[in-house]
Design a protein around this motif. Structure first.
Motif, mmCIF file in Angstrom:
data_model
loop_
_atom_site.group_PDB
_atom_site.id
_atom_site.type_symbol
_atom_site.label_atom_id
_atom_site.label_comp_id
_atom_site.label_asym_id
_atom_site.label_seq_id
_atom_site.Cartn_x
_atom_site.Cartn_y
_atom_site.Cartn_z
ATOM 1 N N GLU A 344 48.367 75.203 15.019
ATOM 2 C CA GLU A 344 47.524 74.011 15.008
ATOM 3 C C GLU A 344 46.148 74.402 15.541
ATOM 4 O O GLU A 344 45.856 74.257 16.725
ATOM 5 C CB GLU A 344 48.155 72.897 15.854
ATOM 6 N N ARG A 345 45.336 74.931 14.675
ATOM 7 C CA ARG A 345 44.058 75.527 15.070
ATOM 8 C C ARG A 345 43.204 74.541 15.855
ATOM 9 O O ARG A 345 43.024 73.397 15.454
ATOM 10 C CB ARG A 345 43.319 75.992 13.820
ATOM 11 N N GLN A 346 42.713 75.001 16.993
ATOM 12 C CA GLN A 346 41.860 74.166 17.839
ATOM 13 C C GLN A 346 40.710 75.003 18.375
ATOM 14 O O GLN A 346 40.829 76.228 18.518
ATOM 15 C CB GLN A 346 42.648 73.594 19.019
ATOM 16 N N THR A 347 39.607 74.337 18.689
ATOM 17 C CA THR A 347 38.490 74.980 19.371
ATOM 18 C C THR A 347 38.341 74.356 20.744
ATOM 19 O O THR A 347 38.228 73.131 20.873
ATOM 20 C CB THR A 347 37.185 74.824 18.569
ATOM 21 N N MET A 348 38.384 75.205 21.767
ATOM 22 C CA MET A 348 38.310 74.755 23.160
ATOM 23 C C MET A 348 37.380 75.671 23.943
ATOM 24 O O MET A 348 37.114 76.798 23.522
ATOM 25 C CB MET A 348 39.711 74.773 23.793
ATOM 26 N N ILE A 349 36.908 75.189 25.085
ATOM 27 C CA ILE A 349 36.126 76.034 25.986
ATOM 28 C C ILE A 349 37.118 76.770 26.883
ATOM 29 O O ILE A 349 37.810 76.156 27.699
ATOM 30 C CB ILE A 349 35.145 75.209 26.847
ATOM 31 N N LEU A 350 37.189 78.088 26.739
ATOM 32 C CA LEU A 350 38.164 78.888 27.471
ATOM 33 C C LEU A 350 37.485 80.099 28.105
ATOM 34 O O LEU A 350 36.389 80.505 27.714
ATOM 35 C CB LEU A 350 39.276 79.370 26.527
ATOM 36 N N ASN A 351 38.184 80.691 29.061
ATOM 37 C CA ASN A 351 37.746 81.944 29.663
ATOM 38 C C ASN A 351 38.434 83.083 28.925
ATOM 39 O O ASN A 351 39.650 83.266 29.052
ATOM 40 C CB ASN A 351 38.101 81.968 31.150
ATOM 41 N N VAL A 352 37.648 83.825 28.150
ATOM 42 C CA VAL A 352 38.191 84.866 27.280
ATOM 43 C C VAL A 352 37.302 86.105 27.346
ATOM 44 O O VAL A 352 36.187 86.066 27.870
ATOM 45 C CB VAL A 352 38.277 84.383 25.818
ATOM 46 N N ARG A 353 37.805 87.189 26.779
ATOM 47 C CA ARG A 353 37.041 88.431 26.733
ATOM 48 C C ARG A 353 35.799 88.240 25.868
ATOM 49 O O ARG A 353 35.859 87.694 24.773
ATOM 50 C CB ARG A 353 37.924 89.549 26.189
ATOM 51 N N ASN A 354 34.671 88.722 26.353
ATOM 52 C CA ASN A 354 33.378 88.504 25.721
ATOM 53 C C ASN A 354 33.322 89.051 24.289
ATOM 54 O O ASN A 354 32.904 88.356 23.360
ATOM 55 C CB ASN A 354 32.286 89.161 26.578
#
Length: 452
Positions: A344-354
Motif C-alpha cells: 500500500e504505497r505511501q509517502t511519509m516524512i521518515l528518517n532514512v539514509r540520505n
C-alpha cells in the motif's frame, strides 16, 4: 505477522497497540511480542493492553518477555522504543546541562548527546540480534535521539532501519486543518534532520498553499508554530520550522524559562509515571482509564517552555496523543507496515539514509525527508536543496551526531568532547569538558561507556 516492541513495558506502548486494534487490512499483525527488562512494568502494560482489546475481534495476541532473543526471533517488524537509564537518566541529562547554563532537553543539545552515548551500544547490540534472528524484519525506530540511533543501527542492518517521528506529520495536519483542507490530500516538501527541519511547501492537488497561510495573520497566529515562533519570524524565514527549532532560534529564552520553572520535563515525567505504574498495578480493570488520564496530563505539558505553560500548569492539550483517530507516531508505524507488507504505497516524512537526496551531506547520513514506502522498501524522494542556513545547521549537527556515535561505539572521551564542544547550543570547549565530566559522574550508563 509478528511485531516485536522493544521497550514493551513503556508508557507509549498502548498507542501502538490501539493502532493495531483498528487495523483491518490483510495481512495484519496477529502477534505482538513485548520485550522489557522491567518485569513489573511489563506485567502492568500487558494488563492495560488486554483491557484496551476488549470488544475487538481478533486482537493481536500478546507475548510479554524479558528475553530479547525470544522477543525478536521470527519477527516481521520491530518497533524500538527503549529508554536506557530510565527517567532518572533523563533527569540527569537535563540537570547537568542546566547547571552549566546550557539547554537541558533529551533530544536537542547536550542532553540528547548524553542520552545517545549510553543508548547507541544497546541499540547496536539489539540490531545484531535482529540481524541474526529476524534478518528480514524492518525496524521502526522511535528510540531517541531518533536520528542518531537510526544511523547507528543502520551500520548493522542497512536500509531496513528507519526512524519515525510524528512531529512533521502533525505539522502537515495542522496546516491543512488551519486552511480547511483534507490533510490526507496534502503533500509536504520538508527537509532536515530529526527534530531539526523545515516545511517549505504544502501541496494540495498540486498547488502550494503555504503562501496562503503565511499571508494570513489570524490563521498563522492561531497555529501552534505561530505561537511558539511568532508570526513575524515565520514570515521572515518563509517556511514553517519544526517546533524543536525553538531551542535553536530561542535558545537563551528556553534555558531561562526551564530554569525559572524549577521543574524539568524529566522531573515531571519521573514523578507522574512512577505514580502511574504504582497505581496501575493495583487498579485492576480501571488501569486503562488511569492510563488515558495520565496521557492527557502528559500531553498537555509537552514543550511547555515554548508555549507559555509549565509542567504543572500546562499550556494546551495535544490532540495527536489523546485522539486515537490521529494515532500520532503509532499511525506512522502502522502506515510503514501496511506499505511494506501489503504494498500500500505511501509517502511519509521518515528518517532514512540520505543516498544523495541532500547533496551537502554524506550518502549514508540519516536525514528526515519525504519518503516513498512500498513492498520494495523505503525510497527517499528527490527534493530541492536546502538553503545555506538550513544546510549549515544540518551539517554542523550531523557532524556532532557522528562524533557522538563514535564516542558511544569506541568509548572515546575525545570523540565525546568533540561532540559536545561542536554542538551549536554548547559552543564552548570549556563547558563541553564540564559536560562530559558531569555526565560521567552523574549517569552510570554514560560512565560505563566512556570509562571502559
Amino acid at each position: 505477522m509478528k511485531l516485536c516492541i522493544l521497550g514493551g513495558g513503556g508508557f507509549r506502548t498502548p498507542y501502538v497497540y490501539q493502532a493495531l486494534l483498528r487495523d483491518h487490512g490483510s495481512p495484519r499483525i496477529d502477534e505482538v511480542a513485548l520485550y522489557d527488562v522491567d518485569e513489573s512494568r511489563l506485567h502492568t502494560m500487558t494488563a492495560i493492553l488486554t483491557e484496551l482489546a476488549t470488544g475487538f475481534e481478533d486482537a493481536p495476541a500478546l507475548a510479554p518477555t524479558t528475553d530479547l532473543h525470544r522477543a525478536v526471533e521470527g519477527s516481521d517488524f520491530v518497533f524500538a522504543a527503549l529508554r536506557v537509564g530510565g527517567l532518572e537518566g533523563r533527569r540527569c541529562d537535563e540537570h547537568v546541562a542546566l547547571d552549566l547554563g546550557v539547554l537541558g532537553q533529551e533530544t536537542t543539545g547536550p542532553g540528547g548527546l548524553a542520552y545517545a552515548i549510553r543508548t547507541v551500544p544497546v541499540m547496536v547490540e539489539a540490531a545484531r540480534v535482529i540481524r541474526d534472528l529476524a534478518p528480514n524484519a524492518y525496524v521502526m525506530n522511535f528510540t531517541n535521539p531518533a536520528g542518531i540511533i537510526t544511523e547507528a543501527m543502520q551500520s548493522v542492518l542497512g536500509d531496513r532501519v528507519l526512524g519515525i517521528c510524528d512531529t512533521p506529520s502533525g505539522l502537515g495536519r495542522r496546516v491543512a486543518g488551519t486552511l480547511g483542507l483534507d490533510h490526507t490530500r496534502v503533500q509536504m516538501d520538508y527537509v532536515g534532520l530529526n527534530h531539526l527541519g523545515w516545511m517549505r511547501r504544502l501541496l494540495y492537488d498540486g498547488r502550494d498553499v503555504l503562501p496562503e497561510l503565511l499571508a494570513d495573520d489570524g490563521k498563522l497566529a492561531a497555529m501552534e508554530e505561530g505561537h511558539v515562533f511568532g508570526v513575524d519570524w515565520i514570515r521572515t524565514l518563509g517556511v514553517i520550522p519544526n517546533e524543536y527549532l525553538f531551542y535553536y532560534y530561542n535558545n537563551r529564552d528556553a534555558v531561562r524559562t526551564i530554569v525559572d520553572s524549577g521543574k524539568t520535563r524529566g522531573d515531571f515525567l519521573a514523578e507522574s509515571q512512577a505514580s502511574f505504574y504504582e497505581r496501575a498495578a493495583q487498579a485492576g480493570d480501571s488501569a486503562a482509564d488511569l492510563w488515558r488520564t495520565t496521557v492527557a496530563r502528559r500531553s498537555a505539558s509537552y514543550m511547555a517552555e515554548a508555549k507559555g505553560g509549565t509542567q504543572d500548569a500546562p499550556a494546551e492539550v495535544r490532540e495527536r496523543e489523546t485522539d486515537p483517530a490521529h494515532q500520532g507516531y503509532a499511525g506512522v508505524a502502522l502506515g510503514v507496515m501496511a506499505a511494506i507488507s501489503r504494498n500500500e504505497r505511501q509517502t511519509m516524512i521518515l528518517n532514512v539514509r540520505n543516498s544523495g537526496t541532500i547533496a551537502g551531506l554524506p550518502a549514508d547520513a540519516v536525514v528526515e525527508v519525504p519518503t516513498m514506502v512500498d513492498a520494495n522498501g523505503v525510497h527517499p524522494l528527490t527534493t530541492d536543496q536546502p538553503d545555506l542556513h538550513q544546510i549549515g545547521l544540518m551539517a554542523q549537527v550531523k557532524a556532532v551526531e557522528r562524533h557522538t556515535i563514535a564516542a558511544a561505539l569506541t568509548g572515546s572521551k575525545d570523540e565525546a568532547l568533540k561532540a559536545f564542544a561542536l554542538h551549536p547550543l554548547v559552543d564552548s570547549v570549556a563547558v563541553a569538558r564540564d559536560l562530559v565530566r558531569g555526565y560521567v559522574d552523574r549517569i552510570p550508563e554514560v560512565a560505563a561507556v566512556l570509562t571502559r
